[in-house]
Design an enzyme around this catalytic site. Sequence first.
Site, PDB file in Angstrom:
ATOM      1  N   LYS A  78     -76.615  74.041  58.385  1.00 60.06           N
ATOM      2  CA  LYS A  78     -75.965  74.098  59.074  1.00 60.06           C
ATOM      3  C   LYS A  78     -73.857  74.988  58.353  1.00 60.06           C
ATOM      4  CE  LYS A  78     -73.219  69.884  61.271  1.00 60.06           C
ATOM      5  NZ  LYS A  78     -73.734  68.605  61.565  1.00 60.06           N
ATOM      6  N   SER A 153     -74.046  67.351  66.315  1.00 60.12           N
ATOM      7  CA  SER A 153     -73.172  68.970  65.759  1.00 60.12           C
ATOM      8  C   SER A 153     -74.172  69.244  65.130  1.00 60.12           C
ATOM      9  CB  SER A 153     -71.903  68.379  65.176  1.00 60.12           C
ATOM     10  OG  SER A 153     -72.766  67.650  63.727  1.00 60.12           O
ATOM     11  N   SER A 177     -75.762  63.329  64.089  1.00 62.60           N
ATOM     12  CA  SER A 177     -75.534  64.590  64.242  1.00 62.60           C
ATOM     13  C   SER A 177     -76.906  65.308  64.021  1.00 62.60           C
ATOM     14  CB  SER A 177     -74.344  65.223  63.724  1.00 62.60           C
ATOM     15  OG  SER A 177     -72.737  64.845  64.531  1.00 62.60           O
TER      16      SER A 177
END
Lengths: 486, 99
Positions: A78, A153, A177
């Site tokens: 990420k 996310s 997330s």
Amino acid sequence: MKLPGATAFDIQRAVARGEATATEVCRAYLDRIAATDASLHAFTTVTAERALERAARIDAERTRSDAPPLLGVPVAVKDNICIRGVRTTACSRILERFVPPYSATVVDRLERAGAIVLGKTNCDEFAMGSSTENSAFGPSRNPWALDRAPGGSSGGSAAAVAARQAVLGLGSDTGGSVRQPASFCGIVGLKPTYGRVSRYGLIAFASSLDQIGPLALTARDASMVLNVIAGRDANDSTSAPEEAPDYVAALTGEARGLRIGVPRAILAEGVDADVERLFLEALGALRARGATLVDVELPHSRFGIPVYYLVATAEASSNLARYDGVRYGFRAEEDDLQTMYERTRNRGFGAEVKRRIVLGTYVLSAGYYEAYYLKAQQVRTLIRRDYEEAFERVDLVAMPTSPTPPFKLGERVDDPLQMYLADVFTVSASLAGLPAISTPCGFAPGHLPVGLQLTGRMFDEATLLRVADACERDNGWWSEQPSLTT
Amino acid sequence: MPSRLTTGEVEQVARLAHLALSDQEKVLYARQLADILEYARQVSEIDTREVPPTSHALLQQSIERPDEPRPGLARDEVLSNAPEPARGTGLFKVPRVIG
């Protein structure tokens, strides 16, 4: 072995035995990214050259008998987790050209274990969102239905793993997330106990909640990652000193005798009918495996969303004060310092980040602190106590991960409160600091993935992984590949 | 707790956060934050007398380490991300602070 498509377990074994080279594995995944990422947009940066160099080095040096646990396994990271020398943006304009001078501990540990980073994945700006639509670089798409959100996310990492662009993904989970995008993309996502995994090198959002976790096709693969990244780190004073067990060894396939708590009252509030049906079927499968279902009450969990958004925005407003155009990141050129700060932040941050900075600053400001922030922290205590009481009677708590299957892109962007409600089942474990996993639970009409969330006792990731693994052995959903069509 | 926010209040709070907002943003955020705060008001119904706040999920003792000097990052590496490093000085450069 299917490339791409194999598990981390299979790839590590094949590379360790010399049945495949790290280079051919790496190329298969880079080719897959090249062929599919125009439609998925899971990646913000692909580090092809760096990945192939590392793969070549692994192939050249692979003579020892003690193969590291993730040898040759391709990973997507990420874009809010730092890698030395690799652009790391948190999907924000304000960090668009930021190149970290050091790597996150999790990245160092993965690479020491033989994993190969393929690139950085898309996410909501500073991990604030539930759909990746808050990314400054545009949303990612759900590989099962390209017009739908992959969740957020950590949606880029989840989409990449589901679409077999990478074998493993790293995400961060502040209020859901990792788990919610795992649910939306039909894969496994684990949020470890607060403190289980070092956050050194993770771009901070809400420091009392943030935790890094793995995304994977199977619980076994997620266990292999946790084995590598869990444990105390001298560079993160909030990392826990508790010894981490061997999570792979815990996967016995056994669910017999486990007591699984079901907070039925929470489910009465606004759960999609298909999600509820699949959730009840999953509970039935667990019972068939010998688990006992027990009704539990988590009376304060229904306040999870307001408490979470008060606490998380307050912490975010403080954490994001560092982006001032002085030491790194974007700067608006202005003649005086105050205007430079204010315009740098206005132009560098996106709409949701600014909304949360204002909300967080508001709830911390004189006159509102006690009514909002302190009150939220007190209710946080009550949410935590509810779980403590439940765990006196049960080993796990089961809920759907998300109240709905993946929603359409664009559907919620204009209504922040509606977007926040996507986190209704995930925030309470975050507030309590507890480990929680999302594991595939079947498909809603339209072949849209739905996830089952299991929450465990502090530092009991092993039980979560064991049950998720047992579920997979029954249903095998993980092996189905998404179509990458609308 | 107020359930309405004026654009003036939003502007004032944004200023505390060193954040300039456009007029459009002020109007939008005043409305959206009022909705969110209205929703958050439900926490005020809960009786929290005698309930200590949780600021941190791990309630163990603080962890200490010996205070030993260690090398940090090289100065040029730290400055490499600065929008406007003062070249050759090892310093960050900012607009004039004192008139």
